[in-house]
Design a protein around this motif. Structure first.
Motif, short mmCIF file in Angstrom:
data_model
loop_
_atom_site.label_atom_id
_atom_site.label_comp_id
_atom_site.label_asym_id
_atom_site.label_seq_id
_atom_site.Cartn_x
_atom_site.Cartn_y
_atom_site.Cartn_z
N TYR B 32 35.76 48.62 49.33
CA TYR B 32 34.54 48.07 48.83
C TYR B 32 34.79 46.82 48.55
CZ TYR B 32 30.54 47.44 45.94
OH TYR B 32 29.48 47.08 45.47
N TYR B 36 29.87 38.20 43.80
CA TYR B 36 29.22 38.14 42.39
C TYR B 36 28.86 36.57 42.57
CZ TYR B 36 29.64 42.80 41.32
OH TYR B 36 29.43 44.28 40.91
N GLN B 38 27.95 33.65 39.43
CA GLN B 38 27.85 33.72 38.02
C GLN B 38 27.78 32.14 37.65
OE1 GLN B 38 31.72 34.53 35.74
NE2 GLN B 38 30.37 35.47 34.09
N GLY B 41 27.64 30.60 31.33
CA GLY B 41 27.33 31.54 30.21
C GLY B 41 26.31 32.79 30.68
N ARG B 43 25.89 36.60 33.14
CA ARG B 43 26.52 37.81 33.52
C ARG B 43 26.76 37.38 35.05
NH1 ARG B 43 22.70 42.36 32.22
NH2 ARG B 43 21.79 40.79 30.67
N PRO B 44 27.75 37.90 35.64
CA PRO B 44 27.74 38.00 37.18
C PRO B 44 27.00 38.87 37.64
CG PRO B 44 30.06 38.62 35.98
CD PRO B 44 28.89 38.46 35.09
N LEU B 46 25.47 40.59 41.48
CA LEU B 46 25.90 40.88 42.63
C LEU B 46 24.74 40.20 43.75
CD1 LEU B 46 27.72 43.07 44.67
CD2 LEU B 46 25.57 44.16 44.68
N PHE B 89 32.47 34.82 42.90
CA PHE B 89 33.67 35.73 42.78
C PHE B 89 33.60 36.80 43.92
CE2 PHE B 89 35.44 34.19 39.06
CZ PHE B 89 34.32 33.90 38.09
N GLY B 93 38.26 46.71 46.11
CA GLY B 93 39.07 47.89 45.43
C GLY B 93 38.43 49.29 46.17
N THR B 96 38.10 51.34 41.07
CA THR B 96 38.00 50.05 40.21
C THR B 96 38.03 48.79 41.21
OG1 THR B 96 40.35 49.97 39.91
CG2 THR B 96 39.06 51.43 38.26
N LEU B 97 37.52 47.67 40.46
CA LEU B 97 37.64 46.32 41.41
C LEU B 97 38.61 45.28 40.72
CD1 LEU B 97 33.69 45.74 41.68
CD2 LEU B 97 35.36 46.56 43.53
N PHE B 99 39.27 41.27 40.90
CA PHE B 99 38.27 40.10 41.27
C PHE B 99 39.44 38.85 41.54
CE2 PHE B 99 33.69 40.72 39.96
CZ PHE B 99 34.17 41.86 39.71
N GLY B 100 38.89 38.06 42.37
CA GLY B 100 39.49 36.95 42.52
C GLY B 100 39.53 35.98 41.76
N LYS B 101 39.92 34.63 41.53
CA LYS B 101 39.86 33.59 40.46
C LYS B 101 38.52 32.91 40.42
CE LYS B 101 44.66 33.25 39.45
NZ LYS B 101 44.70 34.35 38.55
#
Lengths: 116, 109
Positions: B32, B36, B38, B41, B43-44, B46, B89, B93, B96-97, B99-101
């Protein structure tokens, strides 16, 4: 419907204090995740619940971090004896998934923790 | 465990240009791959996701491609607009996932 909510939105703690962060997932969502997001970084996985069962806590950075979800809905992330390196945004996410494998995760607004 | 690398870290484009962000992952069990957005300030959120049984998925100006053999996936945004400016981002996963930086995309009018 209502999305994921978190409280408090901001928390300032003195070094050594204990803090508790709350997450209200989307109603009916089985899975709940906690992430830590440092400034300028991506979310880092902390722990994962399926209903009330904590299935993975491999991302918790130390034994000062503890999470629970006793009734399979609201979750609390507790940090004991806070340290400056704990300063970050703590994000909660929930998903509908009830079996292995991932489903869309919906994030809350986060709690910004600052440890002085 | 899973390791996700994301490039570039910053990307500046002119309005109307295309933007491409690339990610690689290490765990062949990952199935998967969400992306995302963001804003500062916030939330991420999708924007698009893909599962390992599909090679490409498109939603209006946004598309994602997946190459399971090479273990990489990419986000393509066409006809960029100033409101596309944000941090993006990728994640990978199974249950669980990871994330990249992140990639900071700046779209100039």
């Amino acid at each position: 419907g209502a999305g994921v909510s978190q409280s408090p939105r901001y928390k300032v703690a003195k070094r050594g204090q204990d803090v508790a962060l709350r997450c209200d997932p989307i109603s009916g969502h089985v899975s709940l995740f906690w992430y830590q997001q440092a400034l300028g970084q991506g979310p880092e996985f902390l722990t994962y619940f399926q209903n009330e069962a904590q299935l993975d806590k491999s991302g918790l950075p130390s034994d000062r971090f503890f999470a629970e979800r006793p009734e399979g809905s609201v979750s609390t992330l507790k940090i004991q004896r806070t340290q400056q390196e704990d300063s970050a945004v703590y994000l909660c996410a929930s998903s509908l998934a009830s079996v292995s494998g991932t489903d869309t995760q919906y994030f809350g607004p986060g709690t910004r923790l600052t440890v002085l | 465990g899973e390791n996700v690398e994301q490039h570039p870290s910053t990307l500046s484009v002119q309005e109307g240009d295309s933007a491409v962000i690339k990610c690689t992952y290490s765990d062949s069990a990952s199935n998967y791959f969400p992306w995302y957005k963001q804003e500062l300030g916030k939330r991420p959120q999708l924007i698009i996701d893909i599962r390992s049984n599909v090679g490409e998925k498109k939603d209006q100006r946004i598309a994602v491609t997946l190459n399971k053999t090479a273990k990489h996936f990419s986000l393509h945004i066409t006809e960029t607009q100033p409101e596309d400016s944000a941090v993006y981002f990728c994640a990978a996963g199974y249950s669980t996932l990871t994330f990249g930086k992140g990639t900071m995309l700046l779209v100039s009018p």
